[in-house]
Design an enzyme around this catalytic site. Structure first.
Site, PDB file in Angstrom:
ATOM      1  N   LYS A   1       0.829  -1.213   0.000  1.00 58.58           N
ATOM      2  CA  LYS A   1       0.000   0.000   0.000  1.00 58.58           C
ATOM      3  C   LYS A   1       0.862   1.261   0.000  1.00 58.58           C
ATOM      4  O   LYS A   1       0.661   2.167  -0.811  1.00 58.58           O
ATOM      5  CB  LYS A   1      -0.939   0.006   1.215  1.00 58.58           C
ATOM      6  CG  LYS A   1      -1.901  -1.186   1.260  1.00 58.58           C
ATOM      7  CD  LYS A   1      -2.817  -1.141   2.453  1.00 58.58           C
ATOM      8  CE  LYS A   1      -2.127  -1.313   3.788  1.00 58.58           C
ATOM      9  NZ  LYS A   1      -1.500  -2.633   3.992  1.00 58.58           N
TER      10      LYS A   1
ATOM     11  N   ARG B   1     -10.036   0.581   8.999  1.00 60.58           N
ATOM     12  CA  ARG B   1      -9.636  -0.797   9.291  1.00 60.58           C
ATOM     13  C   ARG B   1     -10.694  -1.564  10.040  1.00 60.58           C
ATOM     14  O   ARG B   1     -10.506  -2.761  10.297  1.00 60.58           O
ATOM     15  CB  ARG B   1      -8.357  -0.776  10.143  1.00 60.58           C
ATOM     16  CG  ARG B   1      -7.093  -0.728   9.326  1.00 60.58           C
ATOM     17  CD  ARG B   1      -5.943  -0.517  10.292  1.00 60.58           C
ATOM     18  NE  ARG B   1      -4.814  -1.340  10.001  1.00 60.58           N
ATOM     19  CZ  ARG B   1      -3.749  -0.901   9.354  1.00 60.58           C
ATOM     20  NH1 ARG B   1      -3.689   0.317   8.900  1.00 60.58           N
ATOM     21  NH2 ARG B   1      -2.728  -1.698   9.160  1.00 60.58           N
TER      22      ARG B   1
ATOM     23  N   ARG C   1      11.436  -6.303   5.047  1.00 57.68           N
ATOM     24  CA  ARG C   1      11.281  -4.843   4.857  1.00 57.68           C
ATOM     25  C   ARG C   1      12.255  -4.059   5.746  1.00 57.68           C
ATOM     26  O   ARG C   1      12.447  -4.351   6.914  1.00 57.68           O
ATOM     27  CB  ARG C   1       9.860  -4.408   5.199  1.00 57.68           C
ATOM     28  CG  ARG C   1       9.711  -2.880   5.147  1.00 57.68           C
ATOM     29  CD  ARG C   1       8.288  -2.429   5.181  1.00 57.68           C
ATOM     30  NE  ARG C   1       7.541  -2.943   6.310  1.00 57.68           N
ATOM     31  CZ  ARG C   1       6.225  -2.829   6.432  1.00 57.68           C
ATOM     32  NH1 ARG C   1       5.523  -2.229   5.495  1.00 57.68           N
ATOM     33  NH2 ARG C   1       5.611  -3.325   7.486  1.00 57.68           N
TER      34      ARG C   1
HETATM   35  P1  AP5 Z   1       0.455   0.314   8.750  1.00 56.99           P
HETATM   36  O1  AP5 Z   1       1.710   1.051   8.695  1.00 56.99           O
HETATM   37  O2  AP5 Z   1      -0.705   0.802   7.966  1.00 56.99           O
HETATM   38  O3  AP5 Z   1       0.771  -1.192   8.433  1.00 56.99           O
HETATM   39  P2  AP5 Z   1       0.057  -2.295   7.507  1.00 56.99           P
HETATM   40  O4  AP5 Z   1      -1.333  -2.042   7.066  1.00 56.99           O
HETATM   41  O5  AP5 Z   1       0.254  -3.531   8.289  1.00 56.99           O
HETATM   42  O6  AP5 Z   1       0.773  -2.196   6.193  1.00 56.99           O
HETATM   43  P3  AP5 Z   1       2.309  -2.202   5.996  1.00 56.99           P
HETATM   44  O7  AP5 Z   1       2.827  -0.809   6.164  1.00 56.99           O
HETATM   45  O8  AP5 Z   1       2.965  -3.260   6.820  1.00 56.99           O
HETATM   46  O9  AP5 Z   1       2.401  -2.721   4.501  1.00 56.99           O
HETATM   47  P4  AP5 Z   1       2.135  -2.030   3.113  1.00 56.99           P
HETATM   48  O10 AP5 Z   1       0.963  -2.691   2.476  1.00 56.99           O
HETATM   49  O11 AP5 Z   1       2.095  -0.535   3.225  1.00 56.99           O
HETATM   50  O12 AP5 Z   1       3.419  -2.508   2.333  1.00 56.99           O
HETATM   51  P5  AP5 Z   1       4.750  -1.727   1.944  1.00 56.99           P
HETATM   52  O13 AP5 Z   1       4.484  -0.831   0.782  1.00 56.99           O
HETATM   53  O14 AP5 Z   1       5.385  -1.125   3.149  1.00 56.99           O
HETATM   54  O15 AP5 Z   1      -0.056   0.227  10.270  1.00 56.99           O
HETATM   55  C1  AP5 Z   1       0.811  -0.157  11.298  1.00 56.99           C
HETATM   56  C2  AP5 Z   1       0.040  -0.255  12.606  1.00 56.99           C
HETATM   57  O16 AP5 Z   1      -0.545   1.024  12.938  1.00 56.99           O
HETATM   58  C3  AP5 Z   1      -1.133  -1.222  12.622  1.00 56.99           C
HETATM   59  O17 AP5 Z   1      -0.721  -2.557  12.873  1.00 56.99           O
HETATM   60  C4  AP5 Z   1      -1.991  -0.645  13.752  1.00 56.99           C
HETATM   61  O18 AP5 Z   1      -1.462  -0.985  14.998  1.00 56.99           O
HETATM   62  C5  AP5 Z   1      -1.822   0.849  13.564  1.00 56.99           C
HETATM   63  N1  AP5 Z   1      -2.843   1.456  12.693  1.00 56.99           N
HETATM   64  C6  AP5 Z   1      -2.628   2.070  11.496  1.00 56.99           C
HETATM   65  N2  AP5 Z   1      -3.767   2.505  10.971  1.00 56.99           N
HETATM   66  C7  AP5 Z   1      -4.738   2.147  11.841  1.00 56.99           C
HETATM   67  C8  AP5 Z   1      -6.152   2.302  11.849  1.00 56.99           C
HETATM   68  N3  AP5 Z   1      -6.810   2.887  10.828  1.00 56.99           N
HETATM   69  N4  AP5 Z   1      -6.848   1.809  12.904  1.00 56.99           N
HETATM   70  C9  AP5 Z   1      -6.219   1.215  13.929  1.00 56.99           C
HETATM   71  N5  AP5 Z   1      -4.884   1.035  13.996  1.00 56.99           N
HETATM   72  C10 AP5 Z   1      -4.149   1.503  12.954  1.00 56.99           C
HETATM   73  O19 AP5 Z   1       5.638  -2.953   1.407  1.00 56.99           O
HETATM   74  C11 AP5 Z   1       6.055  -3.979   2.295  1.00 56.99           C
HETATM   75  C12 AP5 Z   1       7.417  -4.547   1.828  1.00 56.99           C
HETATM   76  O20 AP5 Z   1       7.230  -5.179   0.554  1.00 56.99           O
HETATM   77  C13 AP5 Z   1       8.524  -3.504   1.613  1.00 56.99           C
HETATM   78  O21 AP5 Z   1       9.756  -4.065   1.919  1.00 56.99           O
HETATM   79  C14 AP5 Z   1       8.440  -3.195   0.114  1.00 56.99           C
HETATM   80  O22 AP5 Z   1       9.680  -2.771  -0.402  1.00 56.99           O
HETATM   81  C15 AP5 Z   1       8.053  -4.562  -0.450  1.00 56.99           C
HETATM   82  N6  AP5 Z   1       7.224  -4.475  -1.643  1.00 56.99           N
HETATM   83  C16 AP5 Z   1       6.183  -3.617  -1.865  1.00 56.99           C
HETATM   84  N7  AP5 Z   1       5.641  -3.854  -3.070  1.00 56.99           N
HETATM   85  C17 AP5 Z   1       6.353  -4.890  -3.616  1.00 56.99           C
HETATM   86  C18 AP5 Z   1       6.266  -5.603  -4.840  1.00 56.99           C
HETATM   87  N8  AP5 Z   1       5.331  -5.317  -5.773  1.00 56.99           N
HETATM   88  N9  AP5 Z   1       7.143  -6.605  -5.068  1.00 56.99           N
HETATM   89  C19 AP5 Z   1       8.091  -6.923  -4.150  1.00 56.99           C
HETATM   90  N10 AP5 Z   1       8.229  -6.275  -2.962  1.00 56.99           N
HETATM   91  C20 AP5 Z   1       7.359  -5.278  -2.708  1.00 56.99           C
END
Ligand code: AP5
Length: 225
Positions: free
Chosen positions: A21, A96, A135
């Site tokens: 995302k 969420r 990551r």
């Molecule tokens: P948040 O930061 O939103 O975490 P998440 O939803 O778990 O999502 P991530 O940031 O882990 O993943 P992403 O989908 O953004 O992937 P990314 O691009 O980084 O939230 C963290 C915490 O905050 C929650 O657990 C909660 O506690 C709290 N929170 C936040 N919002 C909330 C709400 N609304 N309500 C309640 N609590 C809340 O990519 C991941 C990895 O994959 C990276 O290394 C990247 O380089 C790699 N990657 C990305 N795309 C590709 C691809 N196409 N191919 C290969 N590798 C890739």
């Protein structure tokens, strides 16, 4: 096909932890006149700054659980309230829960800016675990960059810029499993909430970031700016 720029899109990026995302949010902002909020990033910045809010939520994030709905809704209300009326926007990580989705509806109705697209990014659990486990944040340089530890080129570029490779505390294996479980139980059901409006676009989040970006672009019905 109409350009999404012309439509002032109001996009919700939706998908499990690791779907990409934030990676896609950064790319979409480079191509279109939209601004994005990542609620997770906002919370991590509060934690890093040691604010009262940061101290309140630090342990919740470290456990991989969700922060209180009222707090998150207040955050989005403030952010949306500060947006210029004509500004397109993207929400990454919000809503969420059903309570957050309902509150978002009310907020958007108040300002007359309905959602135009919900992008449902789909990724296998095994790929999500691989991505999250590897990551790293290229920290201490602007702009910070999200990279994968196995991407040697990205690692080298980060170090050459003087950045530090930092792992998020919630990217430890047991917390990753917890976050994926919370997503499945609390957040995935929201797809049904939005599907009846005809604005949900399923996108395969496997493949390179550029491939995923093209799929999102096609789904939204726009052309790169
Ligand atoms: P948040 O930061 O939103 O975490 P998440 O939803 O778990 O999502 P991530 O940031 O882990 O993943 P992403 O989908 O953004 O992937 P990314 O691009 O980084 O939230 C963290 C915490 O905050 C929650 O657990 C909660 O506690 C709290 N929170 C936040 N919002 C909330 C709400 N609304 N309500 C309640 N609590 C809340 O990519 C991941 C990895 O994959 C990276 O290394 C990247 O380089 C790699 N990657 C990305 N795309 C590709 C691809 N196409 N191919 C290969 N590798 C890739």
């Amino acid at each position: 096909m109409a350009s999404i720029a012309a439509q002032r899109p109001h996009i919700l990026l939706f998908g499990p932890p690791g779907a990409g995302k934030s990676t896609q949010s950064a790319r979409l902002q480079q191509r279109w006149p939209i601004v994005a909020i990542s609620t997770g990033k906002v919370l991590r910045e509060e934690i890093a700054a040691g604010t009262a809010l940061g101290r309140q939520v630090r342990d919740v994030l470290a456990r991989g659980e969700l922060v209180d709905d009222a707090l998150m809704v207040a955050t989005i209300r403030t952010w949306l309230g500060a947006l210029p009326p004509e500004q397109g926007f993207l929400l990454d990580g919000f809503p969420r829960t059903l309570a957050q989705a309902r509150a978002l509806d009310s907020l958007l109705e108040e300002v007359g800016r309905p959602l135009t697209a919900v992008i449902q990014m789909e990724l296998s659990v095994s790929e999500a675990v691989y991505r999250l486990g590897g990551r790293r944040i290229c920290h201490g340089v602007e702009p910070e960059e999200i990279i994968h530890i196995n991407d040697e080129g990205a690692v080298a570029r980060c170090l050459a810029r003087g950045g530090l490779l930092v792992q998020r505390p919630d990217d430890l294996p047991n917390v990753i499993v917890r976050r994926l479980g919370v997503y499945e139980a609390e957040t995935e059901p929201l797809v049904a909430f939005y599907r009846q409006r005809g604005i949900v676009h399923k996108v395969d989040a496997a493949g390179s970031p550029e491939e995923v970006l093209q799929r999102i672009t096609t789904a939204i019905g726009g052309a790169p700016g």
